[in-house]
Design a protein around this motif. Structure first.
Motif, PDB file in Angstrom:
ATOM      1  N   LEU A   1     -38.206 -39.847  20.294  1.00 40.40           N
ATOM      2  CA  LEU A   1     -37.128 -39.883  19.305  1.00 40.40           C
ATOM      3  C   LEU A   1     -36.644 -41.302  19.052  1.00 40.40           C
ATOM      4  N   LYS A   2     -36.581 -42.100  20.123  1.00 43.73           N
ATOM      5  CA  LYS A   2     -36.161 -43.497  19.950  1.00 43.73           C
ATOM      6  C   LYS A   2     -37.138 -44.247  19.066  1.00 43.73           C
ATOM      7  N   LEU A   3     -38.411 -43.871  19.122  1.00 44.84           N
ATOM      8  CA  LEU A   3     -39.410 -44.515  18.268  1.00 44.84           C
ATOM      9  C   LEU A   3     -39.362 -43.983  16.838  1.00 44.84           C
ATOM     10  N   ILE A   4     -39.141 -42.696  16.695  1.00 43.48           N
ATOM     11  CA  ILE A   4     -39.208 -42.054  15.377  1.00 43.48           C
ATOM     12  C   ILE A   4     -37.928 -42.242  14.577  1.00 43.48           C
ATOM     13  N   LEU A   5     -36.781 -42.088  15.222  1.00 44.88           N
ATOM     14  CA  LEU A   5     -35.514 -42.080  14.488  1.00 44.88           C
ATOM     15  C   LEU A   5     -35.230 -43.361  13.709  1.00 44.88           C
ATOM     16  N   PRO A   6     -35.467 -44.542  14.267  1.00 39.93           N
ATOM     17  CA  PRO A   6     -35.217 -45.743  13.444  1.00 39.93           C
ATOM     18  C   PRO A   6     -36.080 -45.775  12.187  1.00 39.93           C
ATOM     19  N   ASN A   7     -37.342 -45.354  12.338  1.00 38.26           N
ATOM     20  CA  ASN A   7     -38.212 -45.332  11.163  1.00 38.26           C
ATOM     21  C   ASN A   7     -37.732 -44.291  10.152  1.00 38.26           C
ATOM     22  N   LEU A   8     -37.281 -43.178  10.640  1.00 37.82           N
ATOM     23  CA  LEU A   8     -36.763 -42.138   9.751  1.00 37.82           C
ATOM     24  C   LEU A   8     -35.497 -42.613   9.061  1.00 37.82           C
ATOM     25  N   GLN A   9     -34.646 -43.303   9.806  1.00 37.18           N
ATOM     26  CA  GLN A   9     -33.430 -43.851   9.199  1.00 37.18           C
ATOM     27  C   GLN A   9     -33.792 -44.866   8.119  1.00 37.18           C
ATOM     28  N   LYS A  10     -34.771 -45.716   8.432  1.00 39.01           N
ATOM     29  CA  LYS A  10     -35.198 -46.710   7.446  1.00 39.01           C
ATOM     30  C   LYS A  10     -35.761 -46.020   6.210  1.00 39.01           C
ATOM     31  N   ALA A  11     -36.545 -44.964   6.427  1.00 38.06           N
ATOM     32  CA  ALA A  11     -37.135 -44.240   5.296  1.00 38.06           C
ATOM     33  C   ALA A  11     -36.043 -43.605   4.439  1.00 38.06           C
ATOM     34  N   LEU A  12     -35.041 -43.012   5.079  1.00 37.63           N
ATOM     35  CA  LEU A  12     -33.942 -42.403   4.329  1.00 37.63           C
ATOM     36  C   LEU A  12     -33.150 -43.456   3.556  1.00 37.63           C
ATOM     37  N   LEU A  13     -32.898 -44.586   4.193  1.00 35.56           N
ATOM     38  CA  LEU A  13     -32.189 -45.664   3.496  1.00 35.56           C
ATOM     39  C   LEU A  13     -33.014 -46.194   2.330  1.00 35.56           C
ATOM     40  N   LEU A  14     -34.311 -46.340   2.561  1.00 35.16           N
ATOM     41  CA  LEU A  14     -35.194 -46.826   1.502  1.00 35.16           C
ATOM     42  C   LEU A  14     -35.232 -45.835   0.343  1.00 35.16           C
ATOM     43  N   HIS A  15     -35.327 -44.555   0.661  1.00 34.22           N
ATOM     44  CA  HIS A  15     -35.350 -43.514  -0.367  1.00 34.22           C
ATOM     45  C   HIS A  15     -34.063 -43.550  -1.186  1.00 34.22           C
ATOM     46  N   SER A  16     -32.955 -43.669  -0.498  1.00 34.11           N
ATOM     47  CA  SER A  16     -31.663 -43.738  -1.180  1.00 34.11           C
ATOM     48  C   SER A  16     -31.583 -44.989  -2.053  1.00 34.11           C
ATOM     49  N   ALA A  17     -32.040 -46.108  -1.521  1.00 32.37           N
ATOM     50  CA  ALA A  17     -32.017 -47.363  -2.293  1.00 32.37           C
ATOM     51  C   ALA A  17     -32.931 -47.270  -3.506  1.00 32.37           C
ATOM     52  N   LEU A  18     -34.102 -46.656  -3.316  1.00 30.14           N
ATOM     53  CA  LEU A  18     -35.019 -46.503  -4.444  1.00 30.14           C
ATOM     54  C   LEU A  18     -34.415 -45.630  -5.537  1.00 30.14           C
ATOM     55  N   LEU A  19     -33.756 -44.559  -5.129  1.00 31.35           N
ATOM     56  CA  LEU A  19     -33.100 -43.712  -6.123  1.00 31.35           C
ATOM     57  C   LEU A  19     -32.029 -44.490  -6.877  1.00 31.35           C
ATOM     58  N   LYS A  20     -31.289 -45.319  -6.146  1.00 29.26           N
ATOM     59  CA  LYS A  20     -30.253 -46.121  -6.800  1.00 29.26           C
ATOM     60  C   LYS A  20     -30.863 -47.165  -7.735  1.00 29.26           C
ATOM     61  N   LEU A  21     -32.067 -47.639  -7.410  1.00 26.81           N
ATOM     62  CA  LEU A  21     -32.747 -48.596  -8.281  1.00 26.81           C
ATOM     63  C   LEU A  21     -33.377 -47.917  -9.499  1.00 26.81           C
ATOM     64  N   ILE A  22     -33.946 -46.751  -9.277  1.00 27.53           N
ATOM     65  CA  ILE A  22     -34.676 -46.067 -10.341  1.00 27.53           C
ATOM     66  C   ILE A  22     -33.737 -45.533 -11.420  1.00 27.53           C
ATOM     67  N   LEU A  23     -32.615 -44.990 -11.020  1.00 32.00           N
ATOM     68  CA  LEU A  23     -31.719 -44.377 -12.002  1.00 32.00           C
ATOM     69  C   LEU A  23     -31.253 -45.384 -13.058  1.00 32.00           C
TER      70      LEU A  23
ATOM     71  N   GLN B   1     -26.178 -35.914   0.208  1.00 33.53           N
ATOM     72  CA  GLN B   1     -26.970 -35.186   1.184  1.00 33.53           C
ATOM     73  C   GLN B   1     -27.583 -36.119   2.226  1.00 33.53           C
ATOM     74  N   LEU B   2     -27.921 -37.310   1.834  1.00 30.10           N
ATOM     75  CA  LEU B   2     -28.581 -38.223   2.766  1.00 30.10           C
ATOM     76  C   LEU B   2     -27.602 -38.804   3.789  1.00 30.10           C
ATOM     77  N   GLU B   3     -26.369 -39.025   3.395  1.00 29.77           N
ATOM     78  CA  GLU B   3     -25.408 -39.648   4.311  1.00 29.77           C
ATOM     79  C   GLU B   3     -25.152 -38.797   5.560  1.00 29.77           C
ATOM     80  N   PRO B   4     -24.881 -37.468   5.433  1.00 33.65           N
ATOM     81  CA  PRO B   4     -24.678 -36.686   6.660  1.00 33.65           C
ATOM     82  C   PRO B   4     -25.941 -36.634   7.535  1.00 33.65           C
TER      83      PRO B   4
END
Length: 138
Positions: free
Chosen positions: A33-55, A122-125
């Motif tokens: 989990l320590k290995l996976i969670l940071p990457n998952l957090q980064k992916a979620l942040l990236l996804h959120s940032a991409l959505l904010k850029l795309i819109l 949805q991504l923040e919680p």
């Protein structure tokens, strides 16, 4: 009596070995989990940032298309006015089409804004939950 005590000791040893095994599994999962969670957090942040850029880019494209449609409409209006009054009904139809397309584009834009807000909410919680899990396992 001695057999009873011996059985009890064997039972406790068995439970102790199972607990040790479970602790090893827990440590392994915690490390994973320590290995996976940071990457998952980064992916979620990236996804959120991409959505904010795309819109905004999509909004810009919609606004550009709307402006292009208006320019086209103005051009046709000039051409029609020069040619004849018989073409006036066509001009009215073109105005209706432009208004309809403009209204549709505005509805699409509002829907996209709602989707971005929904994803952000949805991504923040999820991100907060993942941070809590990471803190619990560290």
């Amino acid at each position: 009596m001695f057999l009873y005590v011996e059985r009890l000791l064997n039972l406790h040893r068995s439970h102790f070995l199972k607990i040790q095994h479970l602790q090893k599994i827990l440590l392994l999962h915690s490390a994973q989990l320590k290995l996976i969670l940071p990457n998952l957090q980064k992916a979620l942040l990236l996804h959120s940032a991409l959505l904010k850029l795309i819109l905004p880019q999509f909004q810009n494209v919609l606004l550009l298309r709307s402006a292009q449609l208006e320019l086209i409409f103005l051009h046709y209006r000039k051409v029609l006015l020069f040619h004849s009054a018989q073409l006036e009904p066509i001009l009215l139809d073109l105005q209706k089409v432009l208004l309809l397309h403009s209204a549709r584009l505005k509805l699409i834009l509002l829907d996209l804004q709602k989707v971005l807000l929904l994803h952000s909410v949805q991504l923040e919680p999820i991100l907060l939950d993942l941070q809590k899990v990471l803190l619990l396992h560290s």
